[in-house]
Write an enzyme that holds these catalytic residues in place. Sequence first.
Site, PDB file in Angstrom:
ATOM      1  N   GLY A  35     -69.799 -16.912 -71.290  1.00  0.00           N
ATOM      2  CA  GLY A  35     -70.873 -16.204 -70.598  1.00  0.00           C
ATOM      3  C   GLY A  35     -71.885 -15.595 -71.533  1.00  0.00           C
ATOM      4  O   GLY A  35     -72.471 -14.553 -71.238  1.00  0.00           O
ATOM      5  N   CYS A  36     -72.135 -16.226 -72.635  1.00  0.00           N
ATOM      6  CA  CYS A  36     -72.997 -15.719 -73.697  1.00  0.00           C
ATOM      7  C   CYS A  36     -74.312 -16.492 -73.696  1.00  0.00           C
ATOM      8  O   CYS A  36     -74.357 -17.659 -73.310  1.00  0.00           O
ATOM      9  CB  CYS A  36     -72.262 -15.915 -75.023  1.00  0.00           C
ATOM     10  SG  CYS A  36     -73.172 -15.510 -76.518  1.00  0.00           S
ATOM     11  N   GLY A  37     -75.373 -15.869 -74.162  1.00  0.00           N
ATOM     12  CA  GLY A  37     -76.639 -16.576 -74.308  1.00  0.00           C
ATOM     13  C   GLY A  37     -76.542 -17.738 -75.282  1.00  0.00           C
ATOM     14  O   GLY A  37     -77.359 -18.658 -75.244  1.00  0.00           O
ATOM     15  N   LEU A  38     -75.533 -17.713 -76.137  1.00  0.00           N
ATOM     16  CA  LEU A  38     -75.337 -18.794 -77.112  1.00  0.00           C
ATOM     17  C   LEU A  38     -74.371 -19.871 -76.611  1.00  0.00           C
ATOM     18  O   LEU A  38     -74.122 -20.849 -77.315  1.00  0.00           O
ATOM     19  CB  LEU A  38     -74.823 -18.208 -78.435  1.00  0.00           C
ATOM     20  CG  LEU A  38     -75.760 -17.197 -79.103  1.00  0.00           C
ATOM     21  CD1 LEU A  38     -75.082 -16.537 -80.297  1.00  0.00           C
ATOM     22  CD2 LEU A  38     -77.062 -17.853 -79.515  1.00  0.00           C
ATOM     23  N   THR A  39     -73.841 -19.716 -75.410  1.00  0.00           N
ATOM     24  CA  THR A  39     -72.882 -20.678 -74.854  1.00  0.00           C
ATOM     25  C   THR A  39     -73.390 -22.118 -74.898  1.00  0.00           C
ATOM     26  O   THR A  39     -72.584 -23.028 -75.129  1.00  0.00           O
ATOM     27  CB  THR A  39     -72.475 -20.260 -73.421  1.00  0.00           C
ATOM     28  OG1 THR A  39     -71.852 -18.974 -73.502  1.00  0.00           O
ATOM     29  CG2 THR A  39     -71.524 -21.244 -72.796  1.00  0.00           C
TER      30      THR A  39
END
Length: 158
Positions: A35-39
């Site tokens: 659930g990360c912006g970097l996913t």
Amino acid sequence: MTSVYDFSVLNQDKQAIPLDAYRGKVLLIVNTATGCGLTPQYQGLQELYDRYQNQGFEILDFPCNQFMGQAPGSAEEINAFCSLHYQTTFPRFAKIKVNGKEADPLYVWLKDQKSGPLGKRIEWNFAKFLIGRDGQVLERFSSKTDPQTLQESIENLL
């Protein structure tokens, strides 16, 4: 501990897996989150894995919920998400902590070998450690490093 091969980690079923099983391979160890912006880096990681896995390259994925709770869910939920959205096929292990008093011993050792933007501390999800065939940490890449920029470093080790 003198190399990555001295450690055992838990797989998603909480069974100990000796990293010696990866002896002689080039490894990229990554703490991840769904659930990360970097996913979306999962896509680039999978492309690297598809390109180099048959040459002795492995990606070891360690979900980590330490950064703003961005890896919630069970192992089954994380696997389902990664399979559905990014078709990942590289090994994924049990969720771990990478910083603080409860940091996994593997990550304590990795951070001792190579500092990053915040010194030894892991700055966020998707920090990457490149391990040579001898089990030594050769490079550490920040969370924001696009996996595709690692191609030359990986090719030099293969």
